[in-house]
Design an enzyme around this catalytic site. Structure first.
Site, PDB file in Angstrom:
ATOM      1  N   GLU A 171       0.274  -1.534  -0.390  1.00 39.34           N
ATOM      2  CA  GLU A 171      -0.292  -0.153  -0.209  1.00 39.34           C
ATOM      3  C   GLU A 171       0.874   1.360  -0.112  1.00 39.34           C
ATOM      4  O   GLU A 171       1.152   1.971   0.995  1.00 39.34           O
ATOM      5  CB  GLU A 171      -0.962  -0.143   1.330  1.00 39.34           C
TER       6      GLU A 171
ATOM      7  N   GLU B 291      -5.920  -7.275  -1.919  1.00 38.00           N
ATOM      8  CA  GLU B 291      -6.534  -7.782  -0.690  1.00 38.00           C
ATOM      9  C   GLU B 291      -7.892  -7.650  -0.546  1.00 38.00           C
ATOM     10  O   GLU B 291      -8.187  -6.387  -1.176  1.00 38.00           O
ATOM     11  CB  GLU B 291      -5.945  -7.146   0.356  1.00 38.00           C
TER      12      GLU B 291
END
Ligand code: CA
Length: 423
Positions: free
Chosen positions: A196, A298
């Site tokens: 991320e 995810e």
């Protein structure tokens, strides 16, 4: 996943509450329409038309070793104890994802928690996954603990390095870790160079520096791939896919910089990251603009509103999001539809996040002792040395147990079998 949201929620909670062989012929549960809305009912979902036979059906179980050390037992669909890797494989999962922190231990050797996920942990998970025919996705955070859009802290050992030394360090660390994990018996299929990384990587927050580090990491993955003779894909990982323009900014930046990578991956949590239609459109736009593959690295959704370990959960699930109830059936339909949207957008896979992060002790009496000793909670008190203002204050257990695909006692939910049912 977003540490900032865990931290914000845990603040509220504190205020409120003070190795095995892999051959199996086990049948998978039958379904019943009459039970579809019951929390414990068998999952009913439609297959996904046109789903590729090599579509990645991933499961992140980064904390599994610490959970097993804490005494957690996982079962098969018939209620008998069974290696969770075999159960996942039987359920259609073909990829295991694991995060890797450089050094998640304090100066006395105590783990920061969150599974104490170092390279040795990844090697053990990768070996067990390979024994059950599953590939490994290695998720480097390039930090000693959680990395997300709000924090990309450099590992302790890199914190005072010059930038040139840090570039060498990220190459060496990536290459050496991958060799170690591979030589331990893992079948590495994909490597994430950062987690991320919208806001930075390893303590660097300017685009020019971020790109230089990514190039070093990518080069290391390519070199290990060549040397090992295995085809290892390189993935980048961003979040906030609901912000189409921001995502496309990152896509364009990587293209302009000519970063060598294969997969542009995103997080997609239905309660945070916009509609599935928007996700699908953005994945198509990413693919078109970058010429790369895409993947949902995810995702997750709750199956219950209950909390299993006395440590509050990030998502309560009281209100359906995008029409999905917090039930086994709702979780099942949500995963099925995410896979369908991703597949229709041309993405190569979907990975569920921490689908086995269940309570370590059902009576809650000794939870904190186990979380501290084995790192099976999201953070331990020992993380204060590295992250004093966040994890060091709000440490505790699993804030994710209601988004697992195993019940609080370790039995697989029928939603796990969606990986089979989608086709
Ligand atoms: Ca919990």
């Amino acid at each position: 996943m977003k540490l900032r949201l865990i931290a914000a929620f845990t603040t509220i909670c504190i205020a409120l509450i003070m190795t095995t062989g892999c051959i199996s012929d086990k049948p998978i549960n039958a379904s019943s329409a009459d039970e579809a809305d019951d929390k414990t009912a068998a999952a009913l979902v439609e297959p996904v038309d046109g789903l590729s036979s090599d579509f990645i059906k991933g499961m992140d179980i980064s904390s599994i070793i610490s959970l097993e050390k804490s005494g957690v037992v996982y079962y098969d669909y018939d209620g008998k104890p069974q290696d969770i890797f075999l159960t996942l494989s039987e359920s259609g999962v073909n990829y295991i994802r694991v995060r890797v922190w450089n050094d998640p231990f304090d100066s006395n050797g105590y783990g920061y928690g969150g599974g104490n996920c170092d390279a040795a942990n990844a090697a053990e998970i990768g070996k067990r996954a390979a024994a059950c025919g599953m590939k490994l996705l290695v998720d480097f955070h390039y930090s000693d603990f959680w990395a997300d859009p709000d924090r990309q802290n450099a590992p302790k050992a890199w914190a005072d390095m010059s930038f040139e030394d840090k570039k060498n360090a990220i190459y060496d660390y990536t290459a050496e870790s991958l060799k170690f994990i591979s030589e331990s018996g893992s079948d590495i299929g994909m490597v994430q160079i950062g987690n991320e990384i919208n806001g930075g990587v390893a303590g660097e927050y300017q685009s020019e520096q971020i790109i230089e580090l990514l190039k070093q990491a990518s080069c290391a993955v390519r070199d290990v791939s060549k040397q090992s003779g295995n085809d290892i894909k390189t993935a980048v990982h961003y979040t906030d896919i609901q912000n189409h323009d921001e995502i496309m900014y990152h896509v364009d930046m990587l293209k302009s910089a000519e970063l060598d990578y294969d997969i542009f991956g995103v997080s997609y949590y239905p309660y945070w990251h916009g509609s599935m239609e928007n996700m699908k459109k953005t994945l198509r736009d990413i693919s078109q603009a970058s010429g790369k593959s895409t993947m949902i690295l995810e995702t997750s959704y709750p199956y219950t509103t209950e909390d299993g370990d006395g440590f509050g959960n990030v998502i309560g699930g009281a209100e359906p999001v995008q029409g999905y109830k917090a039930s086994v059936q709702g979780q099942s339909e949500c995963l099925r539809d995410i896979i369908a949207a991703a597949s229709e957008a041309g993405a190569i896979g979907v990975c569920w996040w921490e689908g086995a992060w269940i309570p370590v002790n059902r009576d809650n009496a000794s939870n904190s002792t186990l979380w501290e000793k084995y790192g099976s909670g999201w953070a331990s008190s020992y993380s204060a040395e590295y992250d004093p203002d966040n994890a060091g204050k709000y440490y505790g257990g699993s804030s994710w147990d209601n988004q697992a695909m195993f019940d609080f006692d370790g039995h697989p939910l029928d939603s796990l079998n969606v990986f089979n049912l989608v086709g």
